[in-house]
Design a protein around this motif. Structure first.
Motif, PDB file in Angstrom:
ATOM      1  N   VAL A 173       0.818  -1.219   0.000  1.00 26.63           N
ATOM      2  CA  VAL A 173       0.000   0.000   0.000  1.00 26.63           C
ATOM      3  C   VAL A 173       0.857   1.276   0.000  1.00 26.63           C
ATOM      4  CG1 VAL A 173      -1.802   1.301   1.182  1.00 26.63           C
ATOM      5  CG2 VAL A 173      -1.841  -1.221   1.211  1.00 26.63           C
ATOM      6  N   GLY A 174       1.742   1.397   1.009  1.00 28.74           N
ATOM      7  CA  GLY A 174       2.500   2.634   1.183  1.00 28.74           C
ATOM      8  C   GLY A 174       3.411   2.968   0.026  1.00 28.74           C
ATOM      9  N   LEU A 175       4.261   2.032  -0.361  1.00 27.34           N
ATOM     10  CA  LEU A 175       5.218   2.286  -1.430  1.00 27.34           C
ATOM     11  C   LEU A 175       4.540   2.505  -2.783  1.00 27.34           C
ATOM     12  CD1 LEU A 175       8.114   2.643  -2.295  1.00 27.34           C
ATOM     13  CD2 LEU A 175       8.361   0.152  -2.398  1.00 27.34           C
ATOM     14  N   PRO A 176       3.525   1.707  -3.167  1.00 30.08           N
ATOM     15  CA  PRO A 176       2.828   1.992  -4.425  1.00 30.08           C
ATOM     16  C   PRO A 176       2.227   3.396  -4.450  1.00 30.08           C
ATOM     17  CG  PRO A 176       2.337  -0.242  -3.728  1.00 30.08           C
ATOM     18  CD  PRO A 176       3.098   0.406  -2.594  1.00 30.08           C
ATOM     19  N   ARG A 177       1.745   3.873  -3.283  1.00 32.81           N
ATOM     20  CA  ARG A 177       1.180   5.213  -3.244  1.00 32.81           C
ATOM     21  C   ARG A 177       2.271   6.265  -3.485  1.00 32.81           C
ATOM     22  NH1 ARG A 177      -0.989   5.238   1.595  1.00 32.81           N
ATOM     23  NH2 ARG A 177       0.355   6.746   2.640  1.00 32.81           N
ATOM     24  N   VAL A 178       3.459   6.039  -2.915  1.00 26.67           N
ATOM     25  CA  VAL A 178       4.577   6.956  -3.145  1.00 26.67           C
ATOM     26  C   VAL A 178       4.956   6.979  -4.626  1.00 26.67           C
ATOM     27  CG1 VAL A 178       7.035   7.317  -2.687  1.00 26.67           C
ATOM     28  CG2 VAL A 178       5.495   6.760  -0.803  1.00 26.67           C
ATOM     29  N   ILE A 179       4.973   5.824  -5.241  1.00 23.18           N
ATOM     30  CA  ILE A 179       5.302   5.745  -6.667  1.00 23.18           C
ATOM     31  C   ILE A 179       4.229   6.430  -7.503  1.00 23.18           C
ATOM     32  CG2 ILE A 179       5.670   4.160  -8.599  1.00 23.18           C
ATOM     33  CD1 ILE A 179       6.880   2.183  -6.551  1.00 23.18           C
ATOM     34  N   ASP A 180       2.966   6.256  -7.127  1.00 24.20           N
ATOM     35  CA  ASP A 180       1.879   6.948  -7.821  1.00 24.20           C
ATOM     36  C   ASP A 180       2.022   8.458  -7.711  1.00 24.20           C
ATOM     37  OD1 ASP A 180       0.647   4.681  -8.759  1.00 24.20           O
ATOM     38  OD2 ASP A 180      -0.867   4.584  -7.169  1.00 24.20           O
ATOM     39  N   ASN A 181       2.461   8.935  -6.541  1.00 23.21           N
ATOM     40  CA  ASN A 181       2.635  10.380  -6.352  1.00 23.21           C
ATOM     41  C   ASN A 181       3.627  10.958  -7.357  1.00 23.21           C
ATOM     42  OD1 ASN A 181       0.857  10.488  -4.218  1.00 23.21           O
ATOM     43  ND2 ASN A 181       2.438  10.445  -2.623  1.00 23.21           N
ATOM     44  N   HIS A 182       4.633  10.182  -7.679  1.00 26.03           N
ATOM     45  CA  HIS A 182       5.624  10.626  -8.659  1.00 26.03           C
ATOM     46  C   HIS A 182       4.972  10.904 -10.011  1.00 26.03           C
ATOM     47  CE1 HIS A 182       9.240  10.753 -11.116  1.00 26.03           C
ATOM     48  NE2 HIS A 182       8.799   9.730 -11.826  1.00 26.03           N
ATOM     49  N   PHE A 183       3.990  10.086 -10.382  1.00 27.15           N
ATOM     50  CA  PHE A 183       3.307  10.244 -11.669  1.00 27.15           C
ATOM     51  C   PHE A 183       2.044  11.092 -11.563  1.00 27.15           C
ATOM     52  CE2 PHE A 183       5.673   6.220 -12.059  1.00 27.15           C
ATOM     53  CZ  PHE A 183       6.395   6.478 -13.210  1.00 27.15           C
ATOM     54  N   GLY A 184       1.775  11.627 -10.372  1.00 29.47           N
ATOM     55  CA  GLY A 184       0.597  12.469 -10.193  1.00 29.47           C
ATOM     56  C   GLY A 184      -0.705  11.694 -10.170  1.00 29.47           C
ATOM     57  N   LYS A 185      -0.651  10.429  -9.819  1.00 29.08           N
ATOM     58  CA  LYS A 185      -1.848   9.593  -9.807  1.00 29.08           C
ATOM     59  C   LYS A 185      -2.488   9.577  -8.424  1.00 29.08           C
ATOM     60  CE  LYS A 185      -0.100   6.331 -13.315  1.00 29.08           C
ATOM     61  NZ  LYS A 185       0.238   4.900 -13.568  1.00 29.08           N
ATOM     62  N   GLN A 186      -3.810   9.574  -8.394  1.00 34.61           N
ATOM     63  CA  GLN A 186      -4.602   9.422  -7.171  1.00 34.61           C
ATOM     64  C   GLN A 186      -4.158  10.405  -6.089  1.00 34.61           C
ATOM     65  OE1 GLN A 186      -4.793   5.283  -5.924  1.00 34.61           O
ATOM     66  NE2 GLN A 186      -5.028   4.558  -8.037  1.00 34.61           N
ATOM     67  N   LEU A 187      -3.959  11.659  -6.472  1.00 40.00           N
ATOM     68  CA  LEU A 187      -3.556  12.673  -5.508  1.00 40.00           C
ATOM     69  C   LEU A 187      -4.730  13.129  -4.665  1.00 40.00           C
ATOM     70  CD1 LEU A 187      -1.273  14.932  -7.766  1.00 40.00           C
ATOM     71  CD2 LEU A 187      -0.530  13.227  -6.093  1.00 40.00           C
ATOM     72  N   LYS A 188      -4.469  13.419  -3.404  1.00 37.81           N
ATOM     73  CA  LYS A 188      -5.488  14.001  -2.546  1.00 37.81           C
ATOM     74  C   LYS A 188      -5.756  15.434  -2.982  1.00 37.81           C
ATOM     75  CE  LYS A 188      -4.059  11.278   1.509  1.00 37.81           C
ATOM     76  NZ  LYS A 188      -3.537  11.356   2.903  1.00 37.81           N
ATOM     77  N   PRO A 189      -6.957  15.955  -2.732  1.00 34.67           N
ATOM     78  CA  PRO A 189      -7.259  17.353  -3.092  1.00 34.67           C
ATOM     79  C   PRO A 189      -6.243  18.315  -2.478  1.00 34.67           C
ATOM     80  CG  PRO A 189      -9.253  16.197  -2.447  1.00 34.67           C
ATOM     81  CD  PRO A 189      -8.120  15.270  -2.125  1.00 34.67           C
ATOM     82  N   GLY A 190      -5.741  19.239  -3.278  1.00 34.83           N
ATOM     83  CA  GLY A 190      -4.787  20.224  -2.793  1.00 34.83           C
ATOM     84  C   GLY A 190      -3.342  19.769  -2.829  1.00 34.83           C
ATOM     85  N   TYR A 191      -3.090  18.509  -3.215  1.00 40.84           N
ATOM     86  CA  TYR A 191      -1.723  17.988  -3.284  1.00 40.84           C
ATOM     87  C   TYR A 191      -1.177  18.111  -4.709  1.00 40.84           C
ATOM     88  CZ  TYR A 191      -1.703  15.993   1.432  1.00 40.84           C
ATOM     89  OH  TYR A 191      -1.716  15.836   2.787  1.00 40.84           O
TER      90      TYR A 191
END
Length: 409
Positions: A94-112
């Protein structure tokens, strides 16, 4: 203080020099902000040091690195707390895939905004973590900026933050839409402020809690790297052919470059002009053209020839040449860039005090500790008097500590 006898004075004084770094670091760190003030910092090559994006292959090492941070520490504490509470399996799935997604701008929380997490590796060991936010939103302008970083506790005090930030700036400088990189440091985190200043930052704003810094992104920044490489090569050639085996780069030039970079950040000077001026200010001595008395004039001629080969812009070229011509005293400077280089040339002497001892004993062939003490005192006082008033005011606490430790004043 040690009482120095006539016969043993030279050796006891040399021993004192070796103890200065520890003494000052433990008692006067807030004054010096840098343990390299007395003992030269032997540069560690970039070989083996690299930034690597968070990835699944290195998951175990990344998980262990994050969990090594103390509870509640500034910087990456929120991220560390989140992962510390998770099992490795949760982190992996869960945690690491979310970090990798953040790099590509995927599934960002509002305001992030998209954020890339890099791990700083020294050979096969993670030593630090760097976050790069791809652009600024309103909240990041108030707190956070583009870059956040933390060095693992076991690897602090080894210049990993400075070197890692330099690598990250090189990696991302052409990826941000803004003209400057924004960074923040807590007011009580002197070490982090020093890291930013070492990488060309200047203080944009400051309050009781935070220091907000900026790093100007210059489109000609590549020329600084090329000129640095050129100067290092010339310094190596000088060392090989000099009967006295003087190492221009490690003995002087690198300290001028470091101090000039810091001053440019403090005074809002053009970083590129200041860094080029610092690198080229002694070019005539390196090339053995003319004498020391006129090396600033000959240096201007040589520096112009070098920079014109790179097609350096005319308006900036004149300012760099001014830095070379007027570097011998801040009393002669005509703008803030020239002042930065002139002051840095002086401050570099205090960064490499063993060089003064070497000059006293080997160059001037001095005998007797009192003669050496007088030589050191005269050198300190002349250099201090030649500083600009602004730098002199900021340097005074550091200067007083140096005199106390080295001279016993």
């Amino acid at each position: 203080m040690v009482v120095l006898g006539k016969r043993m004075g030279k050796y006891v004084l040399a021993l004192r020099v070796l103890s200065i770094q520890h003494h000052i670091s433990s008692l006067c760190y807030n004054f010096l902000m840098n343990e390299n003030i007395i003992k030269p910092n032997h540069e560690v090559e970039q070989k083996g040091l690299r930034l690597k994006l968070a990835n699944l292959e290195d998951a175990q090492a990344e998980y262990d690195a994050i969990r090594s941070f103390p509870v509640g520490e500034h910087g990456l504490s929120g991220l560390a707390e989140e992962w510390r509470k998770s099992s490795y399996q949760d982190f992996l799935e869960v945690g690491l895939p979310r970090v990798i997604d953040n790099h590509f701008g995927k599934q960002l929380k509002p305001g992030y905004v998209p954020c890339s997490t890099y791990f700083l590796w020294d050979k096969d060991q993670i030593v630090g973590i760097f976050n790069f936010r791809h652009y600024l939103c309103e909240s990041l302008k108030k707190f956070g900026g583009h870059i956040g970083y933390a060095i693992l506790p076991d690897y602090r005090g080894q210049h990993y933050a400075t070197r890692g930030l330099k690598l990250l700036i090189e990696e991302v400088s052409n990826k941000v839409p803004e003209d400057e990189l924004w960074l923040d440091a807590y007011t009580d985190n002197i070490a982090s402020q020093r890291v930013m200043l070492n990488n060309g930052a200047y203080i944009a704003e400051q309050d009781d809690e935070m220091v907000h810094m900026r790093i100007k992104l210059n489109k000609h920044s590549d020329i600084v790297k090329e000129i640095e490489t050129l100067i290092r090569q010339k310094s190596d050639n000088y060392l090989k052919n000099d009967p006295g085996k003087y190492d221009f780069w490690n003995g002087h030039l690198k300290y001028v470059y470091q101090e000039a970079t810091i001053l440019a950040g403090k005074y809002g000077a053009d970083l590129e002009i200041v860094q080029l001026g610092a690198l080229l200010h002694d070019i005539a001595l390196l090339e053995k053209v003319g004498t020391k008395a006129d090396h600033h004039e000959n240096g201007k001629v040589l520096a112009e020839k070098i920079l014109r080969r790179y097609g350096f812009p005319e308006d900036k070229l004149k300012k760099v040449l001014g830095c070379v011509l007027h570097h011998r005293s801040s009393k002669n400077t005509e703008n803030v860039e020239e002042t930065c280089v002139a002051d840095a040339d002086i401050l570099a002497h205090f960064d490499n005090i063993p060089m003064l001892f070497d000059a006293a004993y080997n160059l001037h062939k001095m005998v007797g500790i009192e003669n050496v003490r007088k030589f050191m005192r005269d050198s300190f006082e002349k250099d201090f008097a030649d500083l600009s008033e602004q730098t002199k005011a900021e340097f005074t606490p550091r200067y007083q500590v140096i005199r106390k430790v080295v001279l016993g004043d």
